[in-house]
Write a protein that holds these residues in place. Structure first.
Motif, PDB file in Angstrom:
ATOM      1  N   MET A   1      67.432 -58.306  57.047  1.00  0.00           N
ATOM      2  CA  MET A   1      67.276 -57.309  58.101  1.00  0.00           C
ATOM      3  C   MET A   1      65.825 -56.819  58.130  1.00  0.00           C
ATOM      4  SD  MET A   1      69.203 -53.614  58.631  1.00  0.00           S
ATOM      5  CE  MET A   1      70.715 -54.321  59.283  1.00  0.00           C
ATOM      6  N   THR A   2      65.198 -56.895  59.282  1.00  0.00           N
ATOM      7  CA  THR A   2      63.838 -56.420  59.441  1.00  0.00           C
ATOM      8  C   THR A   2      63.843 -54.925  59.757  1.00  0.00           C
ATOM      9  OG1 THR A   2      63.771 -56.785  61.825  1.00  0.00           O
ATOM     10  CG2 THR A   2      63.231 -58.675  60.411  1.00  0.00           C
ATOM     11  N   PRO A   3      62.692 -54.249  59.642  1.00  0.00           N
ATOM     12  CA  PRO A   3      62.633 -52.836  60.034  1.00  0.00           C
ATOM     13  C   PRO A   3      63.066 -52.611  61.480  1.00  0.00           C
ATOM     14  CG  PRO A   3      60.708 -53.416  58.749  1.00  0.00           C
ATOM     15  CD  PRO A   3      61.438 -54.699  59.002  1.00  0.00           C
ATOM     16  N   ALA A   4      62.707 -53.549  62.376  1.00  0.00           N
ATOM     17  CA  ALA A   4      63.129 -53.408  63.771  1.00  0.00           C
ATOM     18  C   ALA A   4      64.646 -53.498  63.890  1.00  0.00           C
ATOM     19  CB  ALA A   4      62.465 -54.486  64.623  1.00  0.00           C
ATOM     20  N   ASP A   5      65.252 -54.432  63.120  1.00  0.00           N
ATOM     21  CA  ASP A   5      66.717 -54.530  63.121  1.00  0.00           C
ATOM     22  C   ASP A   5      67.342 -53.244  62.595  1.00  0.00           C
ATOM     23  OD1 ASP A   5      66.590 -57.161  64.021  1.00  0.00           O
ATOM     24  OD2 ASP A   5      66.545 -57.975  61.987  1.00  0.00           O
ATOM     25  N   LEU A   6      66.747 -52.700  61.524  1.00  0.00           N
ATOM     26  CA  LEU A   6      67.264 -51.466  60.936  1.00  0.00           C
ATOM     27  C   LEU A   6      67.155 -50.313  61.930  1.00  0.00           C
ATOM     28  CD1 LEU A   6      68.378 -49.856  58.543  1.00  0.00           C
ATOM     29  CD2 LEU A   6      66.027 -49.637  57.691  1.00  0.00           C
ATOM     30  N   SER A   7      66.024 -50.230  62.629  1.00  0.00           N
ATOM     31  CA  SER A   7      65.845 -49.179  63.621  1.00  0.00           C
ATOM     32  C   SER A   7      66.936 -49.230  64.686  1.00  0.00           C
ATOM     33  CB  SER A   7      64.462 -49.315  64.266  1.00  0.00           C
ATOM     34  OG  SER A   7      64.300 -48.376  65.303  1.00  0.00           O
ATOM     35  N   LEU A   8      67.232 -50.439  65.177  1.00  0.00           N
ATOM     36  CA  LEU A   8      68.284 -50.589  66.182  1.00  0.00           C
ATOM     37  C   LEU A   8      69.658 -50.273  65.601  1.00  0.00           C
ATOM     38  CD1 LEU A   8      67.127 -53.833  68.030  1.00  0.00           C
ATOM     39  CD2 LEU A   8      67.115 -51.490  68.910  1.00  0.00           C
ATOM     40  N   ARG A  74      77.287 -51.443  57.156  1.00  0.00           N
ATOM     41  CA  ARG A  74      76.679 -52.359  58.111  1.00  0.00           C
ATOM     42  C   ARG A  74      76.085 -53.571  57.392  1.00  0.00           C
ATOM     43  NH1 ARG A  74      78.821 -52.301  62.359  1.00  0.00           N
ATOM     44  NH2 ARG A  74      77.019 -53.374  63.285  1.00  0.00           N
ATOM     45  N   PRO A  75      76.219 -54.759  57.982  1.00  0.00           N
ATOM     46  CA  PRO A  75      75.634 -55.964  57.367  1.00  0.00           C
ATOM     47  C   PRO A  75      74.136 -55.812  57.168  1.00  0.00           C
ATOM     48  CG  PRO A  75      77.108 -56.547  59.178  1.00  0.00           C
ATOM     49  CD  PRO A  75      76.941 -55.065  59.234  1.00  0.00           C
ATOM     50  N   GLY A  76      73.676 -56.238  55.998  1.00  0.00           N
ATOM     51  CA  GLY A  76      72.251 -56.169  55.686  1.00  0.00           C
ATOM     52  C   GLY A  76      71.834 -54.906  54.970  1.00  0.00           C
ATOM     53  N   ILE A  77      72.728 -53.888  54.946  1.00  0.00           N
ATOM     54  CA  ILE A  77      72.409 -52.627  54.266  1.00  0.00           C
ATOM     55  C   ILE A  77      73.253 -52.541  52.999  1.00  0.00           C
ATOM     56  CG2 ILE A  77      72.451 -50.112  54.411  1.00  0.00           C
ATOM     57  CD1 ILE A  77      72.047 -50.339  57.405  1.00  0.00           C
ATOM     58  N   PHE A  87      66.938 -36.613  54.949  1.00  0.00           N
ATOM     59  CA  PHE A  87      66.389 -37.942  55.190  1.00  0.00           C
ATOM     60  C   PHE A  87      67.431 -39.007  54.850  1.00  0.00           C
ATOM     61  CE2 PHE A  87      62.529 -35.440  54.439  1.00  0.00           C
ATOM     62  CZ  PHE A  87      61.759 -35.829  55.526  1.00  0.00           C
ATOM     63  N   LEU A  88      67.529 -40.027  55.690  1.00  0.00           N
ATOM     64  CA  LEU A  88      68.368 -41.180  55.399  1.00  0.00           C
ATOM     65  C   LEU A  88      67.515 -42.242  54.731  1.00  0.00           C
ATOM     66  CD1 LEU A  88      70.338 -41.382  58.751  1.00  0.00           C
ATOM     67  CD2 LEU A  88      71.343 -40.955  56.509  1.00  0.00           C
ATOM     68  N   ASN A  89      67.944 -42.722  53.577  1.00  0.00           N
ATOM     69  CA  ASN A  89      67.209 -43.743  52.834  1.00  0.00           C
ATOM     70  C   ASN A  89      68.066 -45.000  52.739  1.00  0.00           C
ATOM     71  OD1 ASN A  89      64.721 -42.295  51.026  1.00  0.00           O
ATOM     72  ND2 ASN A  89      66.263 -40.957  51.904  1.00  0.00           N
ATOM     73  N   PHE A  90      67.451 -46.151  53.005  1.00  0.00           N
ATOM     74  CA  PHE A  90      68.188 -47.403  53.095  1.00  0.00           C
ATOM     75  C   PHE A  90      67.703 -48.400  52.056  1.00  0.00           C
ATOM     76  CE2 PHE A  90      67.749 -45.474  57.274  1.00  0.00           C
ATOM     77  CZ  PHE A  90      69.080 -45.353  57.668  1.00  0.00           C
ATOM     78  N   THR A  91      68.644 -48.973  51.326  1.00  0.00           N
ATOM     79  CA  THR A  91      68.363 -50.108  50.450  1.00  0.00           C
ATOM     80  C   THR A  91      68.958 -51.329  51.123  1.00  0.00           C
ATOM     81  OG1 THR A  91      68.458 -48.708  48.474  1.00  0.00           O
ATOM     82  CG2 THR A  91      68.665 -51.095  48.161  1.00  0.00           C
ATOM     83  N   LEU A  92      68.123 -52.321  51.404  1.00  0.00           N
ATOM     84  CA  LEU A  92      68.567 -53.495  52.142  1.00  0.00           C
ATOM     85  C   LEU A  92      68.998 -54.613  51.209  1.00  0.00           C
ATOM     86  CD1 LEU A  92      65.816 -53.617  54.910  1.00  0.00           C
ATOM     87  CD2 LEU A  92      67.958 -52.326  54.883  1.00  0.00           C
ATOM     88  N   ASP A  93      69.848 -55.479  51.717  1.00  0.00           N
ATOM     89  CA  ASP A  93      70.250 -56.659  50.961  1.00  0.00           C
ATOM     90  C   ASP A  93      69.130 -57.678  50.955  1.00  0.00           C
ATOM     91  OD1 ASP A  93      72.808 -55.820  50.291  1.00  0.00           O
ATOM     92  OD2 ASP A  93      73.685 -56.579  52.150  1.00  0.00           O
ATOM     93  N   GLY A  94      68.999 -58.390  49.858  1.00  0.00           N
ATOM     94  CA  GLY A  94      68.101 -59.536  49.811  1.00  0.00           C
ATOM     95  C   GLY A  94      66.632 -59.173  49.836  1.00  0.00           C
TER      96      GLY A  94
END
Length: 330
Positions: A1-8, A74-77, A87-94
């Protein structure tokens, strides 16, 4: 997941919360994600809950909890954490950084193009004043890059713009301004906000780091030179391991969101300013790319070279959308 994907993905979570009645608020046009600051965790963070709290009549922590519930699976998170006041903090897969670099290199000049505005039909009023004409043509290109049906039409939307002169010379109907090259005129017109005065042309002719147009084009040329130098040393770009260049990686990941925002707001200056930031980050990073002395090329060098190549691709693509050339050598 890219930052743009995460933003959407976060934007979709906001829309879902509104549709379900969990939040009563206008859905924003976009959501910004960035690297976590002090006290944050994970790969990326967003302050969207803080921005929605007052209009929603809720605390930021309440809004963050509502969004976290709709984001956690959500997939990728991999994980969503709430820190500080909301604040929302995200750890992404991979390998999220590797995904960004590979996405840029796979898409090439079309990196950041999307169909996000495919349902939009935009008609812009024809413009005769030179700066307005350049702005209109560039906005059309940005809108089309995001899938919009955009064209010039009588009775269309008028783009408000301060009329142009460069170095005190009023630019003529064909864009004439003395001996200034077209690339310089376009940057002078587009880099400021439409309601601001154009940049003076003479400083944009100087090949010096104080000249932002030179820095952007020079940074692209340096990326191409690094690839040529690496080939002479017998190695090619390949993102194989993490690179310590969070600022540059974040800027590349932000590029699709910048293009979308610039199209929606009819603001090509956002693209120009983003390219300046990418160029500055690349020029600071470039010295780490090639082996030094008797050092042998390694996975680290191949990965750094891939990142530099990706930055060059973003610079070239962004300049192309502004109608400005990106020479391979300066």
């Amino acid at each position: 997941m890219t930052p743009a994907d995460l933003s959407l993905t976060v934007l979709h979570a906001v829309r879902r919360a509104v549709d379900e009645g969990a939040l009563i608020v206008d859905v924003p046009s976009s959501v910004k994600v960035e690297r976590p600051r002090g006290g944050g965790v994970g790969d990326y963070a967003s302050s969207v809950a803080l921005g929605l709290a007052r209009p929603a009549g809720r605390s930021a922590l309440d809004v963050a909890a509502i969004l976290e519930e709709r984001l956690r699976d959500r997939p990728g998170i991999r994980a969503v954490d709430i820190t500080g006041p909301g604040f929302l903090n995200f750890t992404l897969d991979g390998d999220s950084d590797g995904v960004v670099v590979r996405d840029v290199l796979a898409a090439g000049a079309r990196y950041g193009c999307s169909d996000a505005l495919s349902s939009d039909r935009v008609r812009l009023l024809p413009a005769l004043e030179p700066r307005a004409a350049v702005l209109t043509e560039t906005v059309l290109r940005l809108l089309r890059s995001q899938g919009a049906d955009a064209a010039i039409s009588p009775g269309g939307e008028r783009l408000a713009v301060l009329p142009a002169s460069v170095d005190g010379t009023t630019v003529g109907a064909r864009g004439d301004a003395g001996d200034l090259p077209d690339d310089v005129i376009r940057w002078a017109f587009l880099r400021p906000a439409a309601h601001d005065r154009v940049l003076p042309g003479a400083p944009l002719l100087v090949q010096h780091e104080r000249n932002p147009l030179f820095r952007v084009r020079y940074a692209h040329a340096r990326a191409r030179a690094l690839l040529r130098n690496a080939a002479q040393l017998g190695f090619a770009p390949a993102y194989e391991e993490s690179v310590d260049a969070a600022g540059l990686l974040s800027l590349l990941g932000d590029h699709p969101a910048v293009l979308l925002s610039a199209a929606r707001l009819r603001a090509p200056g956002r693209v120009a300013r983003h390219l300046e930031a990418v160029a500055d980050a690349l020029l600071a990073f470039q010295h780490t790319v090639l082996p030094l002395g008797d050092e042998k090329p390694s996975a680290a060098h191949r990965s750094r070279l891939a990142l530099a190549e990706a930055a060059g691709v973003v610079l070239a693509g962004g300049l192309s959308l502004l109608g400005i050339s990106a020479p391979d050598q300066i």
